[in-house]
Design a protein around this motif. Structure first.
Motif, PDB file in Angstrom:
ATOM      1  N   ASN A 138      52.177  61.754  30.580  1.00  0.00           N
ATOM      2  CA  ASN A 138      51.739  62.607  31.692  1.00  0.00           C
ATOM      3  C   ASN A 138      53.238  62.755  32.876  1.00  0.00           C
ATOM      4  N   VAL A 139      53.364  64.347  32.770  1.00  0.00           N
ATOM      5  CA  VAL A 139      54.548  64.551  33.522  1.00  0.00           C
ATOM      6  C   VAL A 139      54.842  64.970  34.946  1.00  0.00           C
ATOM      7  N   ARG A 140      54.881  64.096  36.079  1.00  0.00           N
ATOM      8  CA  ARG A 140      54.746  65.535  37.312  1.00  0.00           C
ATOM      9  C   ARG A 140      55.991  66.308  38.199  1.00  0.00           C
ATOM     10  N   ILE A 141      55.778  66.843  38.390  1.00  0.00           N
ATOM     11  CA  ILE A 141      56.716  67.794  39.436  1.00  0.00           C
ATOM     12  C   ILE A 141      57.299  67.543  40.552  1.00  0.00           C
ATOM     13  N   LEU A 142      58.125  66.680  40.600  1.00  0.00           N
ATOM     14  CA  LEU A 142      58.858  65.821  42.523  1.00  0.00           C
ATOM     15  C   LEU A 142      59.587  67.033  43.150  1.00  0.00           C
ATOM     16  N   HIS A 143      60.196  67.744  42.608  1.00  0.00           N
ATOM     17  CA  HIS A 143      60.819  69.038  43.275  1.00  0.00           C
ATOM     18  C   HIS A 143      61.749  70.310  42.598  1.00  0.00           C
ATOM     19  N   GLN A 144      61.515  71.108  43.243  1.00  0.00           N
ATOM     20  CA  GLN A 144      62.142  72.409  42.714  1.00  0.00           C
ATOM     21  C   GLN A 144      62.746  72.647  43.255  1.00  0.00           C
ATOM     22  N   MET A 145      64.494  72.470  42.173  1.00  0.00           N
ATOM     23  CA  MET A 145      65.869  72.593  43.170  1.00  0.00           C
ATOM     24  C   MET A 145      66.489  74.410  42.788  1.00  0.00           C
ATOM     25  N   SER A 146      67.732  74.638  43.610  1.00  0.00           N
ATOM     26  CA  SER A 146      68.290  75.510  43.245  1.00  0.00           C
ATOM     27  C   SER A 146      69.390  75.494  43.978  1.00  0.00           C
ATOM     28  N   GLN A 147      70.078  77.182  44.395  1.00  0.00           N
ATOM     29  CA  GLN A 147      71.564  76.662  44.302  1.00  0.00           C
ATOM     30  C   GLN A 147      71.767  76.514  45.906  1.00  0.00           C
ATOM     31  N   PRO A 148      72.763  75.837  46.396  1.00  0.00           N
ATOM     32  CA  PRO A 148      73.242  75.311  48.186  1.00  0.00           C
ATOM     33  C   PRO A 148      73.631  77.294  49.086  1.00  0.00           C
ATOM     34  N   ARG A 177      60.372  76.683  33.735  1.00  0.00           N
ATOM     35  CA  ARG A 177      59.807  75.749  33.878  1.00  0.00           C
ATOM     36  C   ARG A 177      58.244  76.145  32.949  1.00  0.00           C
ATOM     37  N   LYS A 178      58.395  77.377  32.187  1.00  0.00           N
ATOM     38  CA  LYS A 178      57.425  77.668  30.850  1.00  0.00           C
ATOM     39  C   LYS A 178      58.197  76.030  29.573  1.00  0.00           C
ATOM     40  N   SER A 179      59.359  76.670  29.650  1.00  0.00           N
ATOM     41  CA  SER A 179      60.200  75.848  28.256  1.00  0.00           C
ATOM     42  C   SER A 179      59.886  74.263  28.950  1.00  0.00           C
ATOM     43  N   VAL A 180      59.966  73.949  29.861  1.00  0.00           N
ATOM     44  CA  VAL A 180      60.205  72.646  30.367  1.00  0.00           C
ATOM     45  C   VAL A 180      58.384  72.409  30.328  1.00  0.00           C
ATOM     46  N   PHE A 181      57.481  73.174  30.321  1.00  0.00           N
ATOM     47  CA  PHE A 181      55.948  72.405  30.177  1.00  0.00           C
ATOM     48  C   PHE A 181      55.552  71.794  28.619  1.00  0.00           C
ATOM     49  N   ALA A 182      56.315  73.522  27.976  1.00  0.00           N
ATOM     50  CA  ALA A 182      56.123  73.453  26.790  1.00  0.00           C
ATOM     51  C   ALA A 182      56.427  71.955  26.176  1.00  0.00           C
ATOM     52  N   ASN A 213      64.974  69.312  26.575  1.00  0.00           N
ATOM     53  CA  ASN A 213      63.856  68.757  27.574  1.00  0.00           C
ATOM     54  C   ASN A 213      62.441  67.378  26.731  1.00  0.00           C
ATOM     55  N   MET A 214      62.653  68.389  25.502  1.00  0.00           N
ATOM     56  CA  MET A 214      61.680  67.113  24.807  1.00  0.00           C
ATOM     57  C   MET A 214      62.184  65.915  24.528  1.00  0.00           C
ATOM     58  N   LYS A 215      63.516  65.740  24.206  1.00  0.00           N
ATOM     59  CA  LYS A 215      64.520  65.121  24.182  1.00  0.00           C
ATOM     60  C   LYS A 215      64.992  63.910  25.208  1.00  0.00           C
ATOM     61  N   ALA A 216      64.503  64.949  26.431  1.00  0.00           N
ATOM     62  CA  ALA A 216      64.718  63.734  27.003  1.00  0.00           C
ATOM     63  C   ALA A 216      62.684  62.727  27.747  1.00  0.00           C
ATOM     64  N   ILE A 217      62.481  63.971  28.137  1.00  0.00           N
ATOM     65  CA  ILE A 217      61.039  63.621  28.540  1.00  0.00           C
ATOM     66  C   ILE A 217      60.367  62.501  27.082  1.00  0.00           C
ATOM     67  N   GLY A 218      61.310  62.620  26.499  1.00  0.00           N
ATOM     68  CA  GLY A 218      59.895  62.017  24.887  1.00  0.00           C
ATOM     69  C   GLY A 218      60.362  60.439  24.953  1.00  0.00           C
ATOM     70  N   GLN A 219      62.182  60.270  25.774  1.00  0.00           N
ATOM     71  CA  GLN A 219      62.737  58.830  25.091  1.00  0.00           C
ATOM     72  C   GLN A 219      63.112  58.935  26.281  1.00  0.00           C
ATOM     73  N   ILE A 220      62.873  58.432  27.976  1.00  0.00           N
ATOM     74  CA  ILE A 220      62.966  58.161  29.155  1.00  0.00           C
ATOM     75  C   ILE A 220      62.231  57.193  28.950  1.00  0.00           C
ATOM     76  N   LYS A 221      62.463  56.238  29.550  1.00  0.00           N
ATOM     77  CA  LYS A 221      61.535  54.744  29.959  1.00  0.00           C
ATOM     78  C   LYS A 221      60.170  54.833  31.397  1.00  0.00           C
ATOM     79  N   PRO A 222      58.758  54.975  30.658  1.00  0.00           N
ATOM     80  CA  PRO A 222      58.014  54.821  31.711  1.00  0.00           C
ATOM     81  C   PRO A 222      57.721  54.754  32.795  1.00  0.00           C
TER      82      PRO A 222
END
Ligand code: SAH
Length: 393
Positions: A360-370, A347-352, A319-328
């Motif tokens: 700045n990171v906002r959580i828009l949705h929390q997903m699960s299984q259908p 969530r803690k791993s993604v937070f870290a 997640n660090m690689k993705a959050i760090g490099q994604i376009k603003p």
């Protein structure tokens, strides 16, 4: 019928009284009658009070509970449970649906049938038995499924070769046990996918991401999309509808081919899509500002609790690689399908990971299984798929 009896140690009946469907070997005080793997056993507490019936297996989970009622499960019992699973899907609108003909028909503990998975692919049902008890009655199960009224079952394929515990010594073979069918093209939310249950991972398709794929399509318009761990290209196909460009990445060569094929099936030869057969971590080393939507749907990093700490580190790194490099202003769909990783831990791993990038990171949705992968309320372990949609400023 010979009866096999399992008596629990004092206090160990508590979770069973709260309907948890597993008995661990450490909870057992005494086993009488020498049950074999797959036999039905009766479970009692330390004071000889009846608790449940279940399938016996030597191993960490020693009994998978079938019923808490005082009547030994027979084939009518299984018919009732299977019909109930079917009726529930029907009430969800999944049967005879023009735009969806692929769904999970039976979700093990989630449908009170521990050890039994059945996926429906436009009339072809693929079974995966995870216990010898279920495997022994596979023909009866197939008979019941083939007779489900209005289901239109044409064929049943047993794909238990890799799911039956290896130590059971049963040489399960993957084969059709009812009818026959060539690989099919199925429809999910109007999109087409070619499914080969004989060669594919799991039963052929990751049906459990259906609703998350649909959610994805709200975010794809004009965006450059990177689908990491893409497999059959499920997310890629949805993204192709109005995405600017879509890249599918998977380390397996057959997956890259499948993603191309499924995109072609829906959009013809379209230069907006490209597949890459490469290791995810390698690919993610150099994506700075290249994408504005990234999907991270890796295989389970932890299959057991003892691998949990490493798995959490893995999710953090990814997640660090993705959050760090994604376009603003970018969007990330990030998942874990590890049963042992709780929503909180993920969530803690993604937070870290986010904290490491300082963005700045906002959580828009929390997903699960259908809902066709229901969670048994007494068995929190059946909630295995967790995900977050993030907005990265
Ligand atoms: N997102 C997919 C399911 C992903 S399953 C869907 O919706 O259908 C996980 C996929 O990750 C598998 O196809 C596997 O081949 C791939 N994979 C596993 N390890 C990988 C790695 N290190 N790099 C890239 N892909 C990997």
């Amino acid at each position: 019928m010979e009866s096999f009896k399992i008596v629990l140690k004092s206090g160990k009946e508590q979770s069973i009284r709260r309907y948890h469907p597993w008995i661990f070997s450490g909870a057992i005080k005494k086993i009488s009658g020498e049950p074999e793997e797959g036999d039905i056993v009766t479970v009692y507490d330390n004071k000889d009070n009846f608790l449940a019936f279940g399938h016996y297996q030597p191993g960490s989970i020693a009994v998978r509970i079938l019923s808490f009622k005082d009547t030994e499960p027979d084939i009518e019992f299984f018919r009732g449970r299977i019909r109930s699973a079917f009726e529930f899907r029907k009430s969800m609108g999944l049967i005879d649906n023009q735009s969806i003909n692929v769904f999970r028909l039976i979700h093990a503990e989630g449908d009170n049938l521990p050890g039994l998975i059945a996926d429906f692919y436009d009339g072809v049902v693929v079974l995966q038995m995870h216990s010898v008890g279920m495997y022994r009655i596979r023909k009866e199960i197939a008979g019941i499924i083939s007779e489900l009224p209005g289901a239109g079952v044409k064929a049943i394929y047993d794909k238990s070769e890799s799911t039956i515990p290896f130590k059971a010594g049963i040489e399960a073979r993957n084969e059709f046990i009812y009818g026959d069918s060539a690989p099919a093209i199925v429809t999910e939310n109007g999109f087409k996918f070619k499914i080969d249950w004989t060669t594919g991972q799991k039963t052929g398709f990751f049906i459990d991401q259906r609703e998350n794929r649909k959610l994805l399509s709200e975010f794809t318009k004009g965006r450059s999309v990177l689908n990491m761990f893409g497999y059959t290209g499920g997310f890629s196909v949805y993204a192709m509808k109005d995405g600017g460009l879509v890249h599918s990445v998977d380390s397996s060569a057959s997956a890259a081919g499948l993603a191309d094929e499924n995109v072609r099936l829906n959009f013809g030869d379209d230069a907006r899509h490209q597949s890459f057969q490469v290791d995810a971590f390698e690919f993610l080393n150099d994506i700075k500002d290249k994408y504005d939507l990234i999907i991270l749907d890796p295989p389970a990093f932890a299959k057991h609790n003892n691998a949990l700490a490493n798995a959490l580190q893995g999710y953090k790194r990814l997640n660090m690689k993705a959050i760090g490099q994604i376009k603003p202003g970018g969007i990330i769909f990030t998942f874990t399908c590890s049963q042992v990783v709780t929503r909180e831990n993920f969530r803690k791993s993604v937070f870290a990971a986010a904290a490491n990038t300082g963005r700045n990171v906002r959580i828009l949705h929390q997903m699960s299984q259908p809902p066709d992968h229901p969670v048994n309320i007494y068995h929190p372990e059946s909630e295995y798929l967790k995900g977050l949609v993030l907005y990265v400023e």
